[in-house]
Design an enzyme around this catalytic site. Structure first.
Site, PDB file in Angstrom:
ATOM      1  N   TYR A 172      21.363 -23.540 103.575  1.00  0.00           N
ATOM      2  CA  TYR A 172      21.746 -24.384 102.447  1.00  0.00           C
ATOM      3  C   TYR A 172      21.012 -25.718 102.510  1.00  0.00           C
ATOM      4  O   TYR A 172      20.375 -26.048 103.513  1.00  0.00           O
ATOM      5  CB  TYR A 172      23.268 -24.596 102.412  1.00  0.00           C
ATOM      6  N   ARG A 199      12.492 -28.591 103.969  1.00  0.00           N
ATOM      7  CA  ARG A 199      13.378 -28.110 105.046  1.00  0.00           C
ATOM      8  C   ARG A 199      13.985 -26.754 104.679  1.00  0.00           C
ATOM      9  O   ARG A 199      14.179 -25.895 105.544  1.00  0.00           O
ATOM     10  CB  ARG A 199      14.470 -29.127 105.358  1.00  0.00           C
ATOM     11  N   ARG A 211      29.086  -3.606 105.515  1.00  0.00           N
ATOM     12  CA  ARG A 211      28.947  -4.537 106.633  1.00  0.00           C
ATOM     13  C   ARG A 211      28.044  -3.919 107.686  1.00  0.00           C
ATOM     14  O   ARG A 211      28.278  -2.785 108.100  1.00  0.00           O
ATOM     15  CB  ARG A 211      30.322  -4.847 107.241  1.00  0.00           C
ATOM     16  N   LYS A 246      19.273 -25.150 108.959  1.00  0.00           N
ATOM     17  CA  LYS A 246      20.446 -25.596 108.204  1.00  0.00           C
ATOM     18  C   LYS A 246      21.205 -24.368 107.698  1.00  0.00           C
ATOM     19  O   LYS A 246      21.121 -23.991 106.526  1.00  0.00           O
ATOM     20  CB  LYS A 246      20.025 -26.524 107.060  1.00  0.00           C
ATOM     21  N   GLU A 258      24.168 -35.113 117.756  1.00  0.00           N
ATOM     22  CA  GLU A 258      24.236 -35.670 116.394  1.00  0.00           C
ATOM     23  C   GLU A 258      25.699 -35.687 115.985  1.00  0.00           C
ATOM     24  O   GLU A 258      26.584 -35.345 116.772  1.00  0.00           O
ATOM     25  CB  GLU A 258      23.378 -34.839 115.435  1.00  0.00           C
TER      26      GLU A 258
HETATM   27  N1  PDD Z   1      24.738 -32.473 106.332  1.00  0.00           N
HETATM   28  N2  PDD Z   1      23.036 -33.155 111.091  1.00  0.00           N
HETATM   29  C1  PDD Z   1      23.905 -32.258 110.586  1.00  0.00           C
HETATM   30  C2  PDD Z   1      24.609 -31.338 111.520  1.00  0.00           C
HETATM   31  C3  PDD Z   1      24.146 -32.215 109.200  1.00  0.00           C
HETATM   32  O1  PDD Z   1      25.004 -31.306 108.694  1.00  0.00           O
HETATM   33  C4  PDD Z   1      23.482 -33.138 108.340  1.00  0.00           C
HETATM   34  C5  PDD Z   1      23.672 -33.141 106.848  1.00  0.00           C
HETATM   35  C6  PDD Z   1      22.581 -34.051 108.917  1.00  0.00           C
HETATM   36  C7  PDD Z   1      21.800 -35.041 108.093  1.00  0.00           C
HETATM   37  O2  PDD Z   1      20.761 -34.409 107.397  1.00  0.00           O
HETATM   38  P1  PDD Z   1      20.246 -34.963 105.983  1.00  0.00           P
HETATM   39  O3  PDD Z   1      19.895 -36.383 106.191  1.00  0.00           O
HETATM   40  O4  PDD Z   1      19.082 -34.131 105.685  1.00  0.00           O
HETATM   41  O5  PDD Z   1      21.389 -34.789 104.992  1.00  0.00           O
HETATM   42  C8  PDD Z   1      22.377 -34.020 110.289  1.00  0.00           C
HETATM   43  C9  PDD Z   1      24.903 -32.337 104.900  1.00  0.00           C
HETATM   44  C10 PDD Z   1      24.911 -33.616 104.166  1.00  0.00           C
HETATM   45  C11 PDD Z   1      26.119 -31.472 104.631  1.00  0.00           C
HETATM   46  O6  PDD Z   1      26.259 -30.484 105.333  1.00  0.00           O
HETATM   47  O7  PDD Z   1      26.886 -31.747 103.704  1.00  0.00           O
END
Ligand code: PDD
Length: 287
Positions: A33, A52, A101, A151, A183
C-alpha cells in the site's frame, strides 16, 4: 460517509466496493500500500510514493498494473470526486484472488491484482494540534518481520503497538531492536542534539520514508547536519529535541518518551522550523 472508491478500474460508492473473501490480502496480508497526503486538493510528493510502490511490488513479485499517468489520473479523480481538500489518498494492490486459499503465489497471468484506492478527509491536516503541541511516545520491542522496507499491508504488530501506546496515553510507539530504535509504529524517528539531526540509516529494518527523504534534504539545505545511525531510547530521552515523520503527520515533535521529557518537554525550535519548512515546500511542489 459516502465516498466514491476506486476498485479494479472503476469508481463505485463505498458500499458497493466489494472484494472476494478469497482475496490474498484478506487471507494472508498479501499486498502492498501507499498513503499520499493531500494539501489544498493537491498530492504531496506523489512521485516519491509511486517510486516506493514500485519497489514494494518488485520486492514481492507483485504486478503494478498501472503506469505513472494512470495512477496520477486515478488519484486526481478520487480527490475531485470526493471534494477532498486536506487529507490522504490510500492505495492498495493485492495479489488478487485465485478463488481458494493457497500459500503459493499464483501465476499473475491467471490471477489479476486487486486495486483499491480511497480518500480520507482530514480538514486542517497541516495545522493539527499534535503538530503544534507534540506527542508522547512509549517504547516497545520491535517484533515485526525482517523486511520492513516493503510497505506491506501486514500491519498486525503496528496496530497492536499503536493500541498499547494509546492505552498508555501516548500517540505512537517507538520500536526497539538490539537496543536501538528502528522506527515508530507508523513513522520514522529522529533526535536533535546540538542542531544535528540523528536518524537511523536505511536498511531492511525500517521503511524508507518518503517524508524522511524530503526532510533530510530540506534539513541539509537549512544548514543542519544530518547523521544517519541508530540511537537508543536513553540517547533520545537525553536529546535536545525529538520528532517523527510520516505522510500523515509530516514533521511532528516528540516531547516525552516513556514518561521522560525530551529537552524542555515542549516542542523545540529546530523541529518547529523543520515542520514549517517541510509543509511550505511540499505545498509549493504538490501536484
Ligand atoms: N505510514 N515507518 C512506518 C512503519 C510507516 O508505516 C510509515 C508511514 C513511515 C513513514 O513513511 P512515509 O513518510 O513515507 O509516510 C515509516 C503511513 C503513513 C501509514 O501507514 O498510514
Amino acid at each position: 460517509m459516502n465516498r466514491s472508491v476506486y476498485l479494479n478500474g472503476e469508481f463505485v460508492p463505498e458500499a458497493d466496493a466489494r472484494v472476494s473473501v478469497f482475496d490474498r490480502a484478506f487471507l494472508m496480508g498479501d499486498g502492498v500500500y501507499e498513503v499520499t497526503s493531500v494539501l489544498d486538493a493537491r498530492l504531496v510528493d506523489f512521485d516519491g510514493h509511486l517510486a516506493r510502490l514500485q519497489r514494494s511490488c518488485e520486492a514481492l513479485s507483485l504486478v503494478n498494473p498501472y503506469d505513472r499517468e494512470r495512477w496520477l489520473a486515478i488519484h486526481r479523480e478520487a480527490v475531485a470526486r470526493n471534494g477532498l481538500t486536506d487529507g490522504m489518498v490510500y492505495l492498495q494492490i493485492t495479489r488478487g484472488s485465485s478463488g481458494d486459499r493457497d500459500f503459493l503465489w499464483p501465476d499473475p497471468s491467471q490471477c489479476p491484482p486487486t486495486v483499491v484506492l480511497f480518500t480520507q478527509s482530514k480538514p486542517g491536516l497541516a495545522e493539527s494540534p499534535a503538530g503544534r503541541a507534540g506527542i508522547k511516545v512509549i517504547s516497545l520491542d520491535d517484533l515485526r518481520w525482517g523486511r520492513r522496507d516493503i510497505k506491506s499491508v501486514q500491519l498486525l504488530y503496528a496496530c497492536w503497538a499503536k493500541t498499547l501506546a494509546r492505552q498508555a496515553g501516548c500517540a505512537d510507539a517507538w520500536l526497539v531492536e538490539d537496543g536501538l530504535v528502528t522506527e515508530g509504529a507508523s513513522s520514522n524517528t529522529y533526535l536533535v542534539k546540538d542542531r544535528r539531526i540523528i536518524t537511523r540509516q536505511l536498511s531492511r529494518a525500517i521503511l524508507h520514508g518518503i517524508t524522511r527523504s524530503a526532510v533530510l534534504r530540506l534539513a541539509r539545505e537549512a544548514a543542519l547536519e544530518v547523521e544517519q545511525r541508530g540511537f537508543s531510547i536513553a540517547e533520545a530521552q537525553a536529546a535536545d529535541e525529538a520528532f517523527i515523520t510520516s505522510a500523515s503527520m509530516f514533521v511532528t515533535p516528540v516531547i516525552e518518551i516513556d514518561g521522560v521529557h525530551v529537552g524542555t518537554g515542549h516542542p523545540g525550535p529546530v523541529v518547529a522550523r523543520l515542520r514549517e519548512i517541510y509543509i511550505e515546500e511540499m505545498r509549493k511542489a504538490a501536484i
